[in-house]
Each structure stands twice: as structure tokens, then as C-alpha cells.
Design an enzyme around this catalytic site. Structure first.
Site, PDB file in Angstrom:
ATOM      1  N   CYS A 124       6.473   1.617   4.900  1.00  0.00           N
ATOM      2  CA  CYS A 124       5.258   2.125   4.263  1.00  0.00           C
ATOM      3  C   CYS A 124       4.753   3.408   4.905  1.00  0.00           C
ATOM      4  O   CYS A 124       3.909   4.086   4.325  1.00  0.00           O
ATOM      5  CB  CYS A 124       4.169   1.059   4.303  1.00  0.00           C
ATOM      6  SG  CYS A 124       4.648  -0.452   3.457  1.00  0.00           S
ATOM      7  N   HIS A 265      -2.906   3.932   4.282  1.00  0.00           N
ATOM      8  CA  HIS A 265      -1.937   3.147   3.505  1.00  0.00           C
ATOM      9  C   HIS A 265      -2.618   1.932   2.878  1.00  0.00           C
ATOM     10  O   HIS A 265      -3.384   1.228   3.534  1.00  0.00           O
ATOM     11  CB  HIS A 265      -0.790   2.705   4.417  1.00  0.00           C
ATOM     12  CG  HIS A 265       0.108   1.703   3.774  1.00  0.00           C
ATOM     13  ND1 HIS A 265       0.727   1.941   2.573  1.00  0.00           N
ATOM     14  CD2 HIS A 265       0.488   0.453   4.161  1.00  0.00           C
ATOM     15  CE1 HIS A 265       1.452   0.882   2.243  1.00  0.00           C
ATOM     16  NE2 HIS A 265       1.320  -0.031   3.190  1.00  0.00           N
ATOM     17  N   ASN A 295       0.250  -2.598  -3.139  1.00  0.00           N
ATOM     18  CA  ASN A 295       0.901  -1.934  -2.017  1.00  0.00           C
ATOM     19  C   ASN A 295       2.222  -1.337  -2.518  1.00  0.00           C
ATOM     20  O   ASN A 295       3.174  -2.071  -2.801  1.00  0.00           O
ATOM     21  CB  ASN A 295       1.154  -2.981  -0.911  1.00  0.00           C
ATOM     22  CG  ASN A 295       1.840  -2.382   0.303  1.00  0.00           C
ATOM     23  OD1 ASN A 295       2.363  -1.270   0.264  1.00  0.00           O
ATOM     24  ND2 ASN A 295       1.854  -3.133   1.390  1.00  0.00           N
TER      25      ASN A 295
HETATM   26  O1  UT7 Z   1       2.575  -2.577   3.800  1.00  0.00           O
HETATM   27  C1  UT7 Z   1       3.353  -2.972   4.881  1.00  0.00           C
HETATM   28  C2  UT7 Z   1       2.566  -3.714   5.874  1.00  0.00           C
HETATM   29  N1  UT7 Z   1       2.078  -4.941   5.299  1.00  0.00           N
HETATM   30  C3  UT7 Z   1       0.872  -5.329   5.573  1.00  0.00           C
HETATM   31  O2  UT7 Z   1       0.149  -4.619   6.233  1.00  0.00           O
HETATM   32  C4  UT7 Z   1       0.439  -6.694   5.119  1.00  0.00           C
HETATM   33  C5  UT7 Z   1      -0.448  -7.311   6.159  1.00  0.00           C
HETATM   34  N2  UT7 Z   1      -0.819  -8.686   5.881  1.00  0.00           N
HETATM   35  C6  UT7 Z   1      -1.704  -9.029   4.936  1.00  0.00           C
HETATM   36  O3  UT7 Z   1      -2.171  -8.215   4.175  1.00  0.00           O
HETATM   37  C7  UT7 Z   1      -2.163 -10.457   4.892  1.00  0.00           C
HETATM   38  O4  UT7 Z   1      -1.732 -11.095   6.059  1.00  0.00           O
HETATM   39  C8  UT7 Z   1      -1.658 -11.248   3.668  1.00  0.00           C
HETATM   40  C9  UT7 Z   1      -2.355 -10.747   2.407  1.00  0.00           C
HETATM   41  C10 UT7 Z   1      -0.171 -11.114   3.535  1.00  0.00           C
HETATM   42  C11 UT7 Z   1      -2.005 -12.720   3.834  1.00  0.00           C
HETATM   43  O5  UT7 Z   1      -3.417 -12.858   4.044  1.00  0.00           O
HETATM   44  P1  UT7 Z   1      -3.966 -13.702   5.280  1.00  0.00           P
HETATM   45  O6  UT7 Z   1      -5.415 -13.688   5.184  1.00  0.00           O
HETATM   46  O7  UT7 Z   1      -3.350 -13.139   6.535  1.00  0.00           O
HETATM   47  O8  UT7 Z   1      -3.431 -15.126   4.957  1.00  0.00           O
HETATM   48  P2  UT7 Z   1      -2.550 -16.081   5.883  1.00  0.00           P
HETATM   49  O9  UT7 Z   1      -1.134 -15.710   5.832  1.00  0.00           O
HETATM   50  O10 UT7 Z   1      -3.192 -16.253   7.221  1.00  0.00           O
HETATM   51  O11 UT7 Z   1      -2.747 -17.447   5.121  1.00  0.00           O
HETATM   52  C12 UT7 Z   1      -4.049 -18.071   5.027  1.00  0.00           C
HETATM   53  C13 UT7 Z   1      -3.965 -19.173   4.000  1.00  0.00           C
HETATM   54  C14 UT7 Z   1      -2.752 -20.081   4.175  1.00  0.00           C
HETATM   55  O12 UT7 Z   1      -3.135 -21.380   3.813  1.00  0.00           O
HETATM   56  P3  UT7 Z   1      -3.494 -22.466   4.932  1.00  0.00           P
HETATM   57  O13 UT7 Z   1      -2.284 -22.609   5.787  1.00  0.00           O
HETATM   58  O14 UT7 Z   1      -4.681 -21.910   5.681  1.00  0.00           O
HETATM   59  O15 UT7 Z   1      -3.816 -23.679   4.141  1.00  0.00           O
HETATM   60  C15 UT7 Z   1      -1.781 -19.552   3.175  1.00  0.00           C
HETATM   61  O16 UT7 Z   1      -0.850 -20.520   2.757  1.00  0.00           O
HETATM   62  O17 UT7 Z   1      -3.836 -18.598   2.699  1.00  0.00           O
HETATM   63  C16 UT7 Z   1      -2.692 -19.159   2.054  1.00  0.00           C
HETATM   64  N3  UT7 Z   1      -2.139 -18.157   1.159  1.00  0.00           N
HETATM   65  C17 UT7 Z   1      -2.486 -18.054  -0.121  1.00  0.00           C
HETATM   66  N4  UT7 Z   1      -3.343 -18.753  -0.881  1.00  0.00           N
HETATM   67  C18 UT7 Z   1      -3.479 -18.399  -2.156  1.00  0.00           C
HETATM   68  C19 UT7 Z   1      -1.227 -17.194   1.456  1.00  0.00           C
HETATM   69  N5  UT7 Z   1      -0.981 -16.455   0.361  1.00  0.00           N
HETATM   70  C20 UT7 Z   1      -1.734 -16.972  -0.627  1.00  0.00           C
HETATM   71  C21 UT7 Z   1      -1.913 -16.661  -1.978  1.00  0.00           C
HETATM   72  N6  UT7 Z   1      -2.790 -17.387  -2.709  1.00  0.00           N
HETATM   73  N7  UT7 Z   1      -1.250 -15.632  -2.568  1.00  0.00           N
END
Ligand code: UT7
Length: 346
Positions: A124, A265, A295
């Protein structure tokens, strides 16, 4: 250790890389959060709140990264009012083929003749990495005018059944023309601050298709898709983008309080809010288009620059701080004063 590439500091230098044209192209097909909910255990609310995305674009399967790059690049050249460039640098993580690079084909399609053309793979942050390479070519006198393109078909490498990645990424292309010019000119790129951390290479990875996993055959179907440890990447993104942005402003001789716009970004609106807060830049001074395009990896920054310019969020004379972060892990930041008379072509 941080590294600073100052285009005006090398031997034989003098020329800066001056932004003279911008072009973009987005596939017309919009995929809403609602469309994704039909297939994934997610919700419109979760995606809006946790990422900031409302819809993203998806390229028709017959349209490749190279096709989108050609469209954006021809618009950037029209925006700059030029018919020729000396080199084409294509930043992408989703090239048309593993071999050859996609940039020579883009140059061919643009009718540029036998110009230098190669791909830059830096996730990215690829657009800023390619911009840094272009700045070096211009400073060294190797080229007088360079086309820098960021284009991605992320939909080709995203598992449609993975809710951790499928809502995030979108397809599209953006391009810029950079020309050799005086450093004091508005539009001149400032010093570039960049870096990488390969110890986290597996934090965002497509496991199959390269040489590392070739002994595992057949590959499991999921290994052809991006796998991302999102939460870990999030934390690194905030830390690295904040530091790179701060260092780039300092290298340009700017106080952070002088920055008019933060162009970051578009990976997650919460990442950019955290970065803006850490830099002491008002969130309202960090334009965003993630809600409309998601993204788009290496295409993200040129798409945002064009959107912000069109909306009047970027005005001539604005001090603009640019920063990007992604797979590698890799990051980059630089500065420019927004030039007058630049009108992006869409
Ligand atoms: O562009 C290149 C670089 N990439 C980035 O910079 C991406 C960076 N990361 C992010 O933007 C975020 O980490 C994500 C959007 C990918 C994920 O968000 P998060 O707030 O970090 O969620 P998480 O992975 O900590 O998950 C929290 C909860 C989990 O459930 P439990 O275990 O707490 O019950 C996930 O299973 O959210 C759940 N979850 C979702 N729920 C509904 C993860 N994805 C989803 C979803 N819909 N799409």
C-alpha cells in the site's frame, strides 16, 4: 534506523520531482456493504464503524490491473498536458502476470515507445515508493519526466468468504506525472522518509504463487488469497505512519502545526484518526474517501489526492503531508505544497 532520501541532496542534484498531472480510473461496478452481507457473517454497521467503508469498486474479470493503469495514466498525462514521459513506474501488488512486469505493457499501450518501465512492489505504500524512485531518477538527470502509477485488482486476491479481508479492499487506479523542476516550486516533492520491517512479512501475505511455498503442492485453495493479521497490522500502521509523517515534516523543515492537510493511505478510518491525533493534526484536515472506494492499496493515495483536489479540500499553497503503510511491512511519507492549476482527470 530511519532512512531519508533527499532528492535535492545527491551529487549532480538540483532537480526536484514536481507534480504536474493526476489521473484516476475506477471500475464502474460498486459493491455495497449490503452486497457483502449476503455472503459473509458481517453487517453494514460493523464495516462502517470499524473500517469506515460504505462501498468499494470491483473490476470486471476481463479488466486487469494493467488495463486500469493505462486508463489512469492516460488521464494523468492529459492532466499534465504532456504526450511523452521518459519512464513508467507501476506500483502494484496485483500485476497482470508474475512475469513479466506490467509496466512495459502499460507503456506500450500508451504509445510511449521504448521507454524504461518497471513495477514497484511495496504494498500500500508502493505509490510513494515509486514516487521516491522517480524523484531519484529526476534528481540524477536519468529522466526529465516520469509517470508514476498505482493500480490494483485487489478483488483477484481476496477470499470472498473471509470476513477479515473481503470487506476491506477495492479495485482502482491512480497516476501522477512528475517532472524535473526547481525545489522551491509548488508541487515539488519534499524529502522522502521510508522504511520496512520484513520480520512481519507474514502479517499481510499471499502464501502461494511465489517461490517460498512451491514445495507445497497442490496449494490449498485459501493460499492464493491475502491473509492478514489485521489487529496487529493496525497497531504497526499507527506507529509507523505517525513516525514517518513526523520525520517527513521535520525533513522538509515544517512544524506539524503548519501542515494544512494530511493525506494518508486509506486502510481504516480509525487508523487515520489515531495518526492525526498523535500528530496533533485536526481530523478534519485529513481528507478521506475510504467510504467510497475502500482500501485500494497502491492506488489509494493518488485516488485520494484527486478526490480531495476535486472537492476543494486541497487548495493551492496548502502544505500537504503524505503517508502510507502496508504489506512488507513497508511505509513511506513525504511532503509537497499543493500547486495551482493542477486539475485531475477522472
Ligand atoms: O492497507 C494495508 C494495511 N492494512 C491495514 O492497515 C489494515 C489494518 N487492520 C484493520 O483495519 C483492522 O484490524 C480490521 C478492519 C482488519 C479488523 O478490525 P479490528 O477492530 O482490528 O477487529 P479484530 O480483528 O480485532 O476483531 C474484533 C472482532 C472479532 O470478533 P471477536 O473475536 O471479538 O468475537 C472478529 O471476529 O470483530 C470480528 N470481526 C468482524 N465482525 C463482523 C472481524 N471482521 C469482522 C467483520 N464483521 N467483517
Amino acid at each position: 534506523m530511519r532512512q531519508v532520501l533527499n532528492p535535492s541532496a545527491g551529487p549532480g542534484a538540483g532537480a526536484a520531482a514536481v507534480l504536474t498531472g493526476l489521473g484516476t480510473w475506477l471500475p464502474p461496478h460498486r459493491v455495497t456493504n449490503g452486497d457483502l452481507c449476503d455472503r459473509l457473517d458481517t453487517s453494514d454497521e460493523w464495516i462502517r464503524e470499524r473500517i469506515g467503508i460504505v462501498e468499494r469498486r470491483r473490476a470486471d474479470p476481463a479488466v486487469s490491473t494493467g488495463d486500469m493503469a493505462v486508463e489512469a495514466a492516460s488521464r494523468a498525462m492529459a492532466s499534465a498536458g504532456v504526450a511523452h514521459v521518459d519512464a513508467v513506474l507501476l506500483a502494484t501488488t496485483t500485476p497482470d502476470h508474475r512475469c513479466p512486469a506490467t509496466a512495459p505493457w502499460v507503456a506500450h499501450r500508451l504509445g510511449l515507445g521504448p521507454v524504461a518501465a518497471f513495477d514497484v512492489t511495496a504494498g500500500c505504500s508502493g505509490f510513494l515508493h515509486a514516487g521516491a524512485v522517480a524523484a531519484g531518477l529526476l534528481a540524477a538527470g536519468t529522466a526529465r519526466r516520469v509517470l508514476v502509477v498505482g493500480a490494483e485488482t485487489m478483488s483477484a486476491v481476496i477470499d470472498p468468504d473471509d470476513r477479515a479481508t473481503a470487506p476491506i479492499f477495492g479495485d482502482g487506479a491512480g497516476a501522477a506525472v512528475l517532472e524535473a523542476g526547481p525545489r522551491r516550486l509548488d508541487g515539488a516533492l519534499g524529502p522522502v522518509v521510508w522504511g520496512s520491517d520484513g520480520s512481519l512479512a507474514d502479517a499481510i501475505v499471499v502464501p502461494a504463487g511465489g517461490t517460498r511455498e512451491r514445495h507445497r503442492r497442490p496449494v490449498s485453495p485459501g493460499d492464493v488469497y491475502v491473509r492478514m493479521r489485521g489487529n496487529e497490522v493496525f497497531r504497526h500502521a499507527v506507529r509507523r505512519m505517525t513516525r514517518a509523517a513526523r520525520d517527513a515534516a521535520a525533513a522538509a523543515g515544517w512544524e506539524l502545526s503548519e501542515v494544512d492537510r494530511l493525506i494518508a493511505h486509506q486502510a481504516n478510518h480509525r487508523i487515520n484518526a489515531a495518526v492525526a491525533d498523535a500528530l496533533g493534526i485536526p481530523r478534519g484536515d485529513a481528507p478521506s474517501n475510504i467510504h467510497e472506494v475502500g482500501n485500494t492499496a497502491a492506488a489509494s493515495l493518488p485516488l485520494l489526492l484527486a478526490d480531495a483536489a476535486d472537492r476543494g479540500d486541497l487548495k493551492p499553497g496548502h502544505k500537504v503531508l503524505l503517508v502510507a503503510f502496508g504489506s512488507g511491512l513497508a511505509w513511506a511519507a513525504t511532503t509537497l505544497v499543493w500547486p495551482s492549476g493542477l486539475s485531475p482527470r477522472r
